[in-house]
Design a protein around this motif. Structure first.
Motif, mmCIF file in Angstrom:
data_model
loop_
_atom_site.group_PDB
_atom_site.id
_atom_site.type_symbol
_atom_site.label_atom_id
_atom_site.label_comp_id
_atom_site.label_asym_id
_atom_site.label_seq_id
_atom_site.Cartn_x
_atom_site.Cartn_y
_atom_site.Cartn_z
ATOM 1 N N GLN A 132 1.196 -1.307 0.414
ATOM 2 C CA GLN A 132 0.244 -0.377 0.330
ATOM 3 C C GLN A 132 0.548 1.317 0.202
ATOM 4 O O GLN A 132 0.312 1.873 -0.848
ATOM 5 C CB GLN A 132 -0.748 -0.248 1.606
ATOM 6 N N GLN A 133 1.828 1.235 0.761
ATOM 7 C CA GLN A 133 2.585 2.668 0.583
ATOM 8 C C GLN A 133 3.645 2.801 -0.485
ATOM 9 O O GLN A 133 3.818 3.602 -1.294
ATOM 10 C CB GLN A 133 3.951 2.185 1.958
ATOM 11 N N THR A 188 2.479 2.102 -3.393
ATOM 12 C CA THR A 188 1.101 1.569 -4.437
ATOM 13 C C THR A 188 0.905 3.491 -4.603
ATOM 14 O O THR A 188 0.451 4.067 -5.195
ATOM 15 C CB THR A 188 -0.271 1.109 -4.376
ATOM 16 N N GLU A 189 1.046 4.085 -2.795
ATOM 17 C CA GLU A 189 1.234 5.419 -2.620
ATOM 18 C C GLU A 189 1.744 6.444 -3.233
ATOM 19 O O GLU A 189 1.823 7.823 -3.347
ATOM 20 C CB GLU A 189 0.827 5.693 -0.608
ATOM 21 N N SER A 245 1.611 7.143 -7.103
ATOM 22 C CA SER A 245 0.939 8.079 -7.716
ATOM 23 C C SER A 245 1.482 9.049 -7.355
ATOM 24 O O SER A 245 1.349 10.376 -7.353
ATOM 25 C CB SER A 245 -0.755 8.270 -6.914
ATOM 26 N N HIS A 246 3.053 10.221 -6.505
ATOM 27 C CA HIS A 246 2.990 11.064 -6.226
ATOM 28 C C HIS A 246 3.643 11.421 -7.422
ATOM 29 O O HIS A 246 4.792 12.279 -7.409
ATOM 30 C CB HIS A 246 3.971 10.693 -4.741
ATOM 31 N N GLU A 256 9.757 8.887 -0.692
ATOM 32 C CA GLU A 256 8.535 7.145 0.151
ATOM 33 C C GLU A 256 8.698 5.565 -0.569
ATOM 34 O O GLU A 256 8.834 5.319 0.038
ATOM 35 C CB GLU A 256 7.388 8.540 0.018
ATOM 36 N N TYR A 257 9.003 5.998 -1.799
ATOM 37 C CA TYR A 257 9.004 5.025 -3.307
ATOM 38 C C TYR A 257 10.623 4.043 -2.128
ATOM 39 O O TYR A 257 10.283 2.792 -2.351
ATOM 40 C CB TYR A 257 8.928 5.343 -4.206
#
Length: 157
Positions: free
Chosen positions: A31-32, A34-35, A38-39, A47-48
């Motif tokens: 989930q992290q 995927t989130e 999207s950035h 974050e990725y």
């Protein structure tokens, strides 16, 4: 591929950790990722990269747990008995210098935890204890020097 001796309780703890990593941690990390995707631009997305690093560590831990569980030689301590110390025994010792009382259970490496009173079967203390009986004295070469202990009690629980 060597077998890893462990108690049934130790096996259950490893199984629980594996289940948690597979059913809770893995989906959370996905989930992290995927989130973070999207950035936008992945090359500059901290974050990725952090989530991918977490995923790598989690998958490594899962593989290690699966390996330990596959090689586990589960020993039911409740079915053991006798006066001679072997794997699974809970031993009460008295330090010959300080008269301090210590209680240790000899367990497999994956479940060893000195704070919980569980020492690995491969530790210097366990090696000194195995094969001995109540009333015997042992000497253990510890990092702080040699220590003497008297075996007060041998239990199977």
């Amino acid at each position: 591929m060597d077998k890893i001796p462990m108690t049934a309780a130790g096996y259950a703890v490893l199984e629980e950790e594996l289940k948690h990593r597979q059913s809770v941690e893995r989906p959370r990390i996905i989930q992290q990722i995927t989130e973070a995707r999207s950035h936008g631009d992945l090359s500059e997305n901290a974050e990725y990269h952090a989530a991918k690093e977490q995923q790598s560590l989690n998958e490594g831990a899962i593989a290690e747990l699966e390996d330990k569980l596959a090689r586990a030689d589960v020993i039911d301590v409740s079915k053991l008995s006798g006066d001679t110390i072997t794997f699974g025994a809970t031993v009460t010792l008295i330090d010959e210098d300080t008269e301090e009382r210590k209680v240790w259970q000899i367990v497999g490496e994956p479940e060893a935890n000195a704070k919980a009173g569980k020492i690995s079967v491969t530790s210097p203390m366990a090696k000194a204890l195995i094969g001995k009986a109540k009333g015997a004295s042992i000497e253990v070469n510890a990092p702080g020097g040699a220590k003497g202990y008297e075996i007060k009690k041998v239990e199977w629980k």
